[in-house]
Write a protein that holds these residues in place. Structure first.
Motif, mmCIF file in Angstrom:
data_model
loop_
_atom_site.group_PDB
_atom_site.id
_atom_site.type_symbol
_atom_site.label_atom_id
_atom_site.label_comp_id
_atom_site.label_asym_id
_atom_site.label_seq_id
_atom_site.Cartn_x
_atom_site.Cartn_y
_atom_site.Cartn_z
ATOM 1 N N SER A 157 57.234 36.879 -35.807
ATOM 2 C CA SER A 157 56.700 35.530 -35.630
ATOM 3 C C SER A 157 55.188 35.595 -35.542
ATOM 4 N N ASP A 158 54.538 34.577 -36.116
ATOM 5 C CA ASP A 158 53.079 34.527 -36.063
ATOM 6 C C ASP A 158 52.600 33.462 -35.067
ATOM 7 N N VAL A 159 53.509 32.970 -34.235
ATOM 8 C CA VAL A 159 53.099 31.935 -33.267
ATOM 9 C C VAL A 159 52.477 32.599 -32.036
ATOM 10 N N THR A 219 59.830 33.877 -25.388
ATOM 11 C CA THR A 219 60.513 34.888 -26.213
ATOM 12 C C THR A 219 61.673 34.240 -26.974
ATOM 13 N N GLU A 220 62.493 33.463 -26.269
ATOM 14 C CA GLU A 220 63.633 32.807 -26.913
ATOM 15 C C GLU A 220 63.187 31.836 -27.999
ATOM 16 N N MET A 221 62.043 31.179 -27.745
ATOM 17 C CA MET A 221 61.577 30.154 -28.681
ATOM 18 C C MET A 221 60.798 30.746 -29.846
ATOM 19 N N GLY A 222 60.671 32.069 -29.884
ATOM 20 C CA GLY A 222 60.088 32.703 -31.061
ATOM 21 C C GLY A 222 58.585 32.841 -31.055
ATOM 22 N N ALA A 223 57.980 32.992 -29.870
ATOM 23 C CA ALA A 223 56.548 33.319 -29.842
ATOM 24 C C ALA A 223 56.375 34.740 -30.378
ATOM 25 N N GLY A 224 55.290 34.976 -31.087
ATOM 26 C CA GLY A 224 55.020 36.314 -31.619
ATOM 27 C C GLY A 224 54.050 37.088 -30.748
ATOM 28 N N MET A 225 53.152 36.367 -30.110
ATOM 29 C CA MET A 225 52.172 36.964 -29.207
ATOM 30 C C MET A 225 52.185 36.160 -27.921
ATOM 31 N N ILE A 226 52.258 36.837 -26.793
ATOM 32 C CA ILE A 226 52.253 36.158 -25.497
ATOM 33 C C ILE A 226 50.973 36.552 -24.777
ATOM 34 N N GLN A 227 50.118 35.567 -24.540
ATOM 35 C CA GLN A 227 48.790 35.850 -23.996
ATOM 36 C C GLN A 227 48.562 35.114 -22.678
ATOM 37 N N PRO A 228 48.592 35.828 -21.543
ATOM 38 C CA PRO A 228 48.214 35.164 -20.289
ATOM 39 C C PRO A 228 46.716 34.843 -20.310
ATOM 40 N N VAL A 229 46.387 33.612 -19.927
ATOM 41 C CA VAL A 229 44.994 33.155 -19.945
ATOM 42 C C VAL A 229 44.619 32.697 -18.540
ATOM 43 N N LEU A 230 43.540 33.273 -17.978
ATOM 44 C CA LEU A 230 43.128 32.904 -16.624
ATOM 45 C C LEU A 230 42.159 31.739 -16.690
ATOM 46 N N THR A 231 42.487 30.676 -15.970
ATOM 47 C CA THR A 231 41.650 29.479 -15.960
ATOM 48 C C THR A 231 41.198 29.226 -14.524
ATOM 49 N N GLU A 232 40.377 28.195 -14.360
ATOM 50 C CA GLU A 232 39.826 27.903 -13.032
ATOM 51 C C GLU A 232 40.918 27.691 -11.979
ATOM 52 N N TYR A 233 41.952 26.959 -12.340
ATOM 53 C CA TYR A 233 42.986 26.637 -11.363
ATOM 54 C C TYR A 233 44.203 27.553 -11.453
ATOM 55 N N THR A 234 44.054 28.680 -12.153
ATOM 56 C CA THR A 234 45.180 29.606 -12.245
ATOM 57 C C THR A 234 45.394 30.271 -10.896
ATOM 58 N N GLN A 235 46.626 30.222 -10.395
ATOM 59 C CA GLN A 235 46.878 30.772 -9.056
ATOM 60 C C GLN A 235 47.128 32.270 -9.097
ATOM 61 N N VAL A 236 47.770 32.733 -10.148
ATOM 62 C CA VAL A 236 48.123 34.147 -10.232
ATOM 63 C C VAL A 236 47.124 34.826 -11.150
ATOM 64 N N ARG A 237 46.325 35.768 -10.622
ATOM 65 C CA ARG A 237 45.259 36.341 -11.438
ATOM 66 C C ARG A 237 45.480 37.812 -11.761
#
Ligand code: SAH
Length: 249
Positions: free
Chosen positions: A82-84, A104-122
């Protein structure tokens, strides 16, 4: 995978798969088959490694701390990669595993955690995220495994987007965007590489939203008139992409 094999336990293995190969299972996979599922030697399982399709196999040897599979015959060809690209702000455990499994089930090809200002888990544990991917893949017959990238801050992600992602457009799930037809929002991207970006439970900050909207590769999308929780928004956005321009067509 032919449904005839659906009743067999599926197991992820690292090594290459080919007829006649003997594959030694790692401690986690061995523990799962031998101690959790209580499988006995001789039982059929389906093995996959994310590269060689799915293989009917036989549990040849089951010890307390290890096991060997005898690889017999291929029962499914390797599915296309998948290229998504799927970017999300990490959520707390419990919702994070849900999010990674659904992607994963929905067919993502790359999974990228992105840290933002209000992200609680860093701080994330890469091996945990990988485990969520494998769990979903084993359960749902996913043969093409998404690549889990190490977490990155939103700003550098956007700064380096063109250099790393080329022409890929970034669909930014923006709960402030006016609700409009998803077909109009996404349809014109047919055949082009896309990414999806979902914010944290607290949403994006105003500054982040502005920064996102300034980028020429960013396409804001609305997921309807209601505010969704981040994990719901992720499944909704992946559904739209797969159904309008992805592999559901
Ligand atoms: N801003 C809200 C909710 C954030 S919802 C708050 O302050 O609590 C979490 C994320 O889900 C958002 O950042 C957005 O990416 C996505 N999202 C939720 N509902 C959405 C909608 N109706 N349209 C587009 N994106 C949505």
């Amino acid at each position: 995978m032919p449904r005839a094999y659906k009743a067999f336990p599926r197991v992820y293995v690292e090594p290459a798969l080919s007829a006649g190969a003997a594959v030694e299972l790692g401690p986690d996979a061995a523990n799962h088959l031998v101690n959790v599922l209580r499988l006995k030697p001789g039982v059929s399982v389906v093995a996959f490694n994310g590269r060689d399709g799915a293989w009917l196999s036989r549990l040849a040897d089951a010890r307390k701390k290890g096991a060997t599979l005898e690889i017999i015959v291929q029962v499914a060809h390797q599915s296309e990669k998948s290229d998504v690209w799927f970017g999300f702000a990490p959520l707390k455990v419990g919702r994070l595993d849900y999010l990674v499994q659904k992607a994963t089930e929905m067919g993502a090809g790359m999974i990228q955690p992105v840290l933002t200002e209000y992200t609680q888990v860093r701080k994330l544990k890469a091996d945990k995220l990988e485990a969520y991917v494998l769990e979903a893949a084993e359960q749902c017959e996913v043969l093409s495994l998404p690549v889990v990238e190490p977490e990155i801050e939103l700003r550098p992600l956007l700064e380096h987007w063109r250099a790393t992602q080329g022409l890929r457009r970034l669909l930014f799930a923006d709960e402030v965007a006016a609700s409009s037809s998803p077909v109009d929002q996404i349809g014109w991207l047919n055949g082009l590489p896309v990414g999806i970006l979902i914010g944290p439970e607290g949403g994006f900050s105003d500054a982040e939203r502005e920064l996102l909207l300034e980028q020429d590769f960013v396409v804001p999308i609305s997921l309807g008139p209601r505010i969704l929780r981040a994990d719901t928004a992720a499944v909704a956005a992946l559904t739209l992409v797969q159904s309008i321009i992805g592999d559901w067509r």
